[in-house]
Design a protein around this motif. Sequence first.
Motif, short mmCIF file in Angstrom:
data_model
loop_
_atom_site.label_atom_id
_atom_site.label_comp_id
_atom_site.label_asym_id
_atom_site.label_seq_id
_atom_site.Cartn_x
_atom_site.Cartn_y
_atom_site.Cartn_z
N ARG A 215 2.70 2.59 -3.42
CA ARG A 215 4.13 2.86 -3.41
C ARG A 215 4.96 1.61 -3.20
O ARG A 215 6.17 1.61 -3.42
CB ARG A 215 4.43 3.90 -2.33
CG ARG A 215 3.94 5.31 -2.67
CD ARG A 215 4.15 6.30 -1.53
NE ARG A 215 3.13 6.15 -0.49
CZ ARG A 215 3.34 5.63 0.70
NH1 ARG A 215 4.54 5.17 1.02
NH2 ARG A 215 2.37 5.54 1.59
N ALA A 236 3.35 3.44 -8.15
CA ALA A 236 2.99 4.56 -7.28
C ALA A 236 2.18 5.64 -8.01
O ALA A 236 2.64 6.77 -8.19
CB ALA A 236 4.23 5.16 -6.64
N GLU A 303 -4.17 7.90 -1.84
CA GLU A 303 -3.60 6.67 -1.28
C GLU A 303 -4.71 5.64 -1.01
O GLU A 303 -4.50 4.44 -1.19
CB GLU A 303 -2.86 6.98 0.02
CG GLU A 303 -1.64 7.88 -0.14
CD GLU A 303 -0.40 7.12 -0.58
OE1 GLU A 303 -0.50 5.92 -0.85
OE2 GLU A 303 0.67 7.76 -0.66
#
Length: 340
Positions: A215, A236, A303
């Motif tokens: 991000r 992202a 992530e």
Amino acid sequence: MGRKYKEPEPTVGNRLILLLVCLVSCGLVYAFVSAVHITNQRPSALKLESLALDEDRATTIEIFEADNRGCCRGIENLELWGAAVKWGSEFKFNNSEGCCNACKSMCTGKDGPCLCDTWVFCGNRRTCGSKFGECWLKKQKDNLAPGRQEAGEVVSWTSGLIYGKGEGIVGMETEYGTLHIKLFPDCAPHSVAYILGLLALHHCAGCHFYRSEGRGQSWDSAGNHINNAAFGPPFALIQGMLEAQGTTFKEIPEEDCPTIRRGSVAWIGSGPAFFISLANHVEWGRAYTVFGSVLPEDMDIAERIATLPTKSDVWNNVKVSVLEKPVPLSIQRIKKRQDI
């Protein structure tokens, strides 16, 4: 003779003011040129498996409101089988959407398990004859492997699936954990049919993630864009390929294209390249078919993949980050979850 007017000598203060004006002007010009350069990276770049900003597709907050619209799509020339819970000979509609919504009304999650997870509609007046408008509501023994009666151009029926609470979840298994994905057959039936086909293979050799971008400083941990921040790079997302070796891939038609949200799983173009978004991407507009969403509690796995070592590359004039080592993935069956 009149006295000639003499221009005043610039003072230090005047020089500073002029310098600031020049700098501000140059900055505005640069910002404009940069914006044009970035936004000219059209979704055509997606055919080269790239993602970039497309200002023509970006709209206002109305996009978010429109995301709440319901989907009721099916696959034409397909008759799904299953135990009938509503006989079509006595239950008719003018269009497939009415039939689909009738099935959805029996799958609200308020009264226990879905009574209907399959709808079959006869909508071709010429070939259906007296059966035109018939809406058969059915229940599958296994809605991740629905029974198929007939398919092909000679079939007059249109069929669709409905997944209720805790249903229609597949696992995208990686060495870093399993991403649980809720599928959207009512919005992207062709896409979901393809994923169920991969599930039936019991392998996905060749499926993998090959691009990862965090991000950065543009989106917060909830996926919201930070005011005045750039829209990338990084963009992202994590991006991969869903095509099993030894199979022939058929391009998937464009289906429902809502605004990309954090967790959205969407095709790039007509597939088999896809991506999982780590942020809310209003700036991309409705450019991509979304066929599922990662459950929120699994986003930390996505992530984690986005932090793996990468190397820089340029695709269609867009700077991207490619994984130094691709991450293999497989599609797994997940037991029904009552909490979703």
